[in-house]
Structure formats: structure tokens, C-alpha cells
Design a protein around this motif. Structure first.
Motif, PDB file in Angstrom:
ATOM      1  N   ARG A  18       0.182 132.224  56.568  1.00  0.00           N
ATOM      2  CA  ARG A  18      -0.633 131.782  55.422  1.00  0.00           C
ATOM      3  C   ARG A  18      -0.336 132.647  54.195  1.00  0.00           C
ATOM      4  NH1 ARG A  18      -5.210 130.406  57.926  1.00  0.00           N
ATOM      5  NH2 ARG A  18      -5.644 132.557  58.420  1.00  0.00           N
ATOM      6  N   GLU A  19      -0.178 133.958  54.405  1.00  0.00           N
ATOM      7  CA  GLU A  19       0.137 134.858  53.293  1.00  0.00           C
ATOM      8  C   GLU A  19       1.527 134.558  52.719  1.00  0.00           C
ATOM      9  OE1 GLU A  19      -0.337 138.891  54.623  1.00  0.00           O
ATOM     10  OE2 GLU A  19      -2.479 138.623  55.008  1.00  0.00           O
ATOM     11  N   ARG A  20       2.512 134.296  53.604  1.00  0.00           N
ATOM     12  CA  ARG A  20       3.857 133.963  53.128  1.00  0.00           C
ATOM     13  C   ARG A  20       3.840 132.662  52.330  1.00  0.00           C
ATOM     14  NH1 ARG A  20       5.245 135.777  58.287  1.00  0.00           N
ATOM     15  NH2 ARG A  20       5.366 133.632  59.044  1.00  0.00           N
ATOM     16  N   LEU A  21       3.088 131.689  52.805  1.00  0.00           N
ATOM     17  CA  LEU A  21       2.974 130.416  52.088  1.00  0.00           C
ATOM     18  C   LEU A  21       2.322 130.634  50.726  1.00  0.00           C
ATOM     19  CD1 LEU A  21       3.301 127.314  52.068  1.00  0.00           C
ATOM     20  CD2 LEU A  21       1.027 127.198  53.109  1.00  0.00           C
ATOM     21  N   SER A  22       1.278 131.430  50.693  1.00  0.00           N
ATOM     22  CA  SER A  22       0.593 131.713  49.428  1.00  0.00           C
ATOM     23  C   SER A  22       1.524 132.449  48.462  1.00  0.00           C
ATOM     24  CB  SER A  22      -0.655 132.550  49.692  1.00  0.00           C
ATOM     25  OG  SER A  22      -1.291 132.885  48.488  1.00  0.00           O
ATOM     26  N   LEU A  23       2.297 133.383  48.984  1.00  0.00           N
ATOM     27  CA  LEU A  23       3.247 134.122  48.153  1.00  0.00           C
ATOM     28  C   LEU A  23       4.308 133.184  47.581  1.00  0.00           C
ATOM     29  CD1 LEU A  23       4.293 136.874  47.131  1.00  0.00           C
ATOM     30  CD2 LEU A  23       5.571 137.060  49.275  1.00  0.00           C
ATOM     31  N   ARG A  24       4.846 132.295  48.422  1.00  0.00           N
ATOM     32  CA  ARG A  24       5.848 131.338  47.945  1.00  0.00           C
ATOM     33  C   ARG A  24       5.231 130.398  46.924  1.00  0.00           C
ATOM     34  NH1 ARG A  24       7.017 130.201  53.289  1.00  0.00           N
ATOM     35  NH2 ARG A  24       6.753 127.976  52.930  1.00  0.00           N
ATOM     36  N   ARG A  25       4.027 129.918  47.177  1.00  0.00           N
ATOM     37  CA  ARG A  25       3.372 128.997  46.244  1.00  0.00           C
ATOM     38  C   ARG A  25       3.204 129.658  44.880  1.00  0.00           C
ATOM     39  NH1 ARG A  25      -1.208 128.025  48.841  1.00  0.00           N
ATOM     40  NH2 ARG A  25      -0.363 126.233  49.931  1.00  0.00           N
ATOM     41  N   THR A  26       2.720 130.881  44.859  1.00  0.00           N
ATOM     42  CA  THR A  26       2.541 131.606  43.594  1.00  0.00           C
ATOM     43  C   THR A  26       3.878 131.799  42.891  1.00  0.00           C
ATOM     44  OG1 THR A  26       0.593 132.741  44.459  1.00  0.00           O
ATOM     45  CG2 THR A  26       1.700 133.754  42.568  1.00  0.00           C
ATOM     46  N   CYS A  27       4.882 132.198  43.649  1.00  0.00           N
ATOM     47  CA  CYS A  27       6.224 132.396  43.081  1.00  0.00           C
ATOM     48  C   CYS A  27       6.745 131.094  42.488  1.00  0.00           C
ATOM     49  CB  CYS A  27       7.161 132.911  44.163  1.00  0.00           C
ATOM     50  SG  CYS A  27       8.870 133.083  43.638  1.00  0.00           S
ATOM     51  N   TYR A  28       6.593 129.991  43.214  1.00  0.00           N
ATOM     52  CA  TYR A  28       7.102 128.697  42.750  1.00  0.00           C
ATOM     53  C   TYR A  28       6.379 128.221  41.500  1.00  0.00           C
ATOM     54  CZ  TYR A  28       9.386 128.246  47.343  1.00  0.00           C
ATOM     55  OH  TYR A  28      10.157 128.426  48.461  1.00  0.00           O
ATOM     56  N   VAL A  29       5.071 128.406  41.472  1.00  0.00           N
ATOM     57  CA  VAL A  29       4.301 127.996  40.287  1.00  0.00           C
ATOM     58  C   VAL A  29       4.791 128.771  39.067  1.00  0.00           C
ATOM     59  CG1 VAL A  29       2.009 128.130  39.211  1.00  0.00           C
ATOM     60  CG2 VAL A  29       2.251 127.200  41.523  1.00  0.00           C
ATOM     61  N   GLU A  30       4.957 130.072  39.229  1.00  0.00           N
ATOM     62  CA  GLU A  30       5.382 130.906  38.095  1.00  0.00           C
ATOM     63  C   GLU A  30       6.823 130.612  37.691  1.00  0.00           C
ATOM     64  OE1 GLU A  30       4.489 134.880  39.368  1.00  0.00           O
ATOM     65  OE2 GLU A  30       2.341 134.625  38.990  1.00  0.00           O
ATOM     66  N   LEU A  31       7.700 130.399  38.667  1.00  0.00           N
ATOM     67  CA  LEU A  31       9.090 130.077  38.351  1.00  0.00           C
ATOM     68  C   LEU A  31       9.175 128.738  37.623  1.00  0.00           C
ATOM     69  CD1 LEU A  31      12.123 130.617  38.501  1.00  0.00           C
ATOM     70  CD2 LEU A  31      12.112 129.554  40.782  1.00  0.00           C
ATOM     71  N   ASN A  32       8.454 127.748  38.114  1.00  0.00           N
ATOM     72  CA  ASN A  32       8.452 126.430  37.469  1.00  0.00           C
ATOM     73  C   ASN A  32       7.925 126.539  36.038  1.00  0.00           C
ATOM     74  OD1 ASN A  32       8.709 123.451  37.602  1.00  0.00           O
ATOM     75  ND2 ASN A  32       6.492 123.530  37.408  1.00  0.00           N
ATOM     76  N   ARG A  33       6.813 127.238  35.884  1.00  0.00           N
ATOM     77  CA  ARG A  33       6.222 127.405  34.542  1.00  0.00           C
ATOM     78  C   ARG A  33       7.184 128.122  33.602  1.00  0.00           C
ATOM     79  NH1 ARG A  33       2.188 131.582  34.995  1.00  0.00           N
ATOM     80  NH2 ARG A  33       4.054 132.855  34.750  1.00  0.00           N
ATOM     81  N   ASP A  34       7.740 129.237  34.046  1.00  0.00           N
ATOM     82  CA  ASP A  34       8.589 130.026  33.161  1.00  0.00           C
ATOM     83  C   ASP A  34       9.912 129.327  32.858  1.00  0.00           C
ATOM     84  OD1 ASP A  34       6.630 131.928  32.921  1.00  0.00           O
ATOM     85  OD2 ASP A  34       7.490 133.279  34.413  1.00  0.00           O
ATOM     86  N   ALA A  35      10.455 128.574  33.811  1.00  0.00           N
ATOM     87  CA  ALA A  35      11.683 127.816  33.547  1.00  0.00           C
ATOM     88  C   ALA A  35      11.409 126.723  32.513  1.00  0.00           C
ATOM     89  CB  ALA A  35      12.225 127.212  34.838  1.00  0.00           C
ATOM     90  N   ARG A  36      10.265 126.066  32.640  1.00  0.00           N
ATOM     91  CA  ARG A  36       9.895 125.027  31.667  1.00  0.00           C
ATOM     92  C   ARG A  36       9.665 125.644  30.283  1.00  0.00           C
ATOM     93  NH1 ARG A  36       8.254 120.145  33.588  1.00  0.00           N
ATOM     94  NH2 ARG A  36       6.704 119.922  31.944  1.00  0.00           N
ATOM     95  N   GLN A  37       9.013 126.797  30.244  1.00  0.00           N
ATOM     96  CA  GLN A  37       8.765 127.451  28.956  1.00  0.00           C
ATOM     97  C   GLN A  37      10.072 127.930  28.319  1.00  0.00           C
ATOM     98  OE1 GLN A  37       5.731 130.376  29.852  1.00  0.00           O
ATOM     99  NE2 GLN A  37       4.088 128.898  29.508  1.00  0.00           N
TER     100      GLN A  37
END
Length: 171
Positions: free
Chosen positions: A45-64
Motif C-alpha cells: 500500500r505504501e509503495r502504491l501510494s508513493l508511485r501515485r504521488t510520484c505520478y501525479v507530480e510528474l504528470n503535473r510538472d511535465a504538463r506545466q
């Protein structure tokens, strides 16, 4: 006869105590397995949460970063680029670079492949924009070509987002 009674009594007591010890060991083994199972679920669950947070931030920053490149191209067409414009673009690039570096340590290959393609596309457009800004375009580099390349980055971002969603199990 008395010796046999004593032996039978000792065997009975030893059996009773041995059964209790075996039962206790079995119970401890079951508890250890339960703890390991719960710990495994928590870690997953922690690994999934870590990946989810990473993906959200990567997606946001790539779009920005993509949006900042687009804005910078508009500024270059409309007026002289100022230091604040350069700083805004470089901050967007730096934020994306940091998120991409983090993803390289967390994301599986199925996500890293499209993320790498998006990162390379963004880097190519950034380089082209900076060369155009300095007035030193490479062979065949034009404002229109940079605008097209920047627009095509969105396809890379969609592929990256799809891979991230699949990794997270999002339909």
C-alpha cells in the motif's frame, strides 16, 4: 509395578507439557505469518501510494513544462524575452527534471519508457526554443517547427499518463 506407574505418569505429564509447548509454538508461527502478511500489505500500500504521488507530480510538472514552453514561444513572437520569462521557463524545466529523476527511482520500466520519451521530447523542444531565443537556431529550426514540436509533446504526455494509470490499476 510401581516403576511402571511412575513411568506412565511421567510420560503423561511430559505429553501434556509437550503438547502445550507444541501448541504454543504453532500459535506463535501463525501469529508471525499474520504479522508478515499484514506488513506485506502495508508495504504494498505504501509503495502504491508513493508511485501515485510520484505520478501525479510528474504528470503535473511535465504538463506545466509543456505549457511554459508554449508560453515562451508566444512571448518570443510578441515581444522581447525578459529575465522573468526565462526564469519561469527554467523553473518549469527544473521542476519537471526533479520529478522525472524521482520517477526513475520509483517507476517500473513500463512507465519509465513513455516517461523517458516525454522527457526527451521536452528536452529537444527546450533546446530548440533556447537556440531560437539566442538567435542561433540549428539547421532547419524555426519558430513554426518549435511550435509544432511543442504541440507534439502532448502525445508523449498522453502515452506517459496512460502507462501511469495502467500501473496504478486505474481503468
Amino acid at each position: 509395578m510401581e516403576i511402571s506407574s511412575v513411568i506412565i505418569a511421567v510420560a503423561g505429564v511430559a505429553g501434556t507439557l509437550g503438547g502445550a509447548v507444541l501448541t504454543q509454538r504453532g500459535s506463535e508461527r501463525v501469529k508471525r505469518r499474520e504479522i508478515e502478511l499484514v506488513r506485506g500489505h502495508e508495504e504494498a500500500r505504501e509503495r502504491l501510494s508513493l508511485r501515485r504521488t510520484c505520478y501525479v507530480e510528474l504528470n503535473r510538472d511535465a504538463r506545466q513544462f509543456t505549457t511554459a514552453l508554449n508560453k515562451h514561444l508566444h512571448v518570443m513572437r510578441e515581444r522581447t524575452v525578459e529575465d522573468a520569462d526565462r526564469v519561469a521557463l527554467d523553473e518549469a524545466r527544473d521542476a519537471h527534471r526533479d520529478r522525472y529523476s524521482e520517477a526513475q527511482m520509483i517507476a517500473p520500466e513500463a512507465v519509465l519508457t513513455p516517461a523517458s520519451a516525454a522527457n526527451q521530447a521536452l528536452s529537444r523542444v527546450y533546446g530548440q526554443v533556447k537556440r531560437l531565443e539566442r538567435g542561433e537556431p540549428g539547421p532547419g529550426e524555426t519558430m513554426e517547427g518549435a511550435a509544432r514540436a511543442q504541440y507534439e509533446v502532448w502525445d508523449f504526455l498522453r502515452a506517459m499518463r496512460l502507462a501511469m494509470r495502467q500501473d496504478l490499476g486505474v481503468e
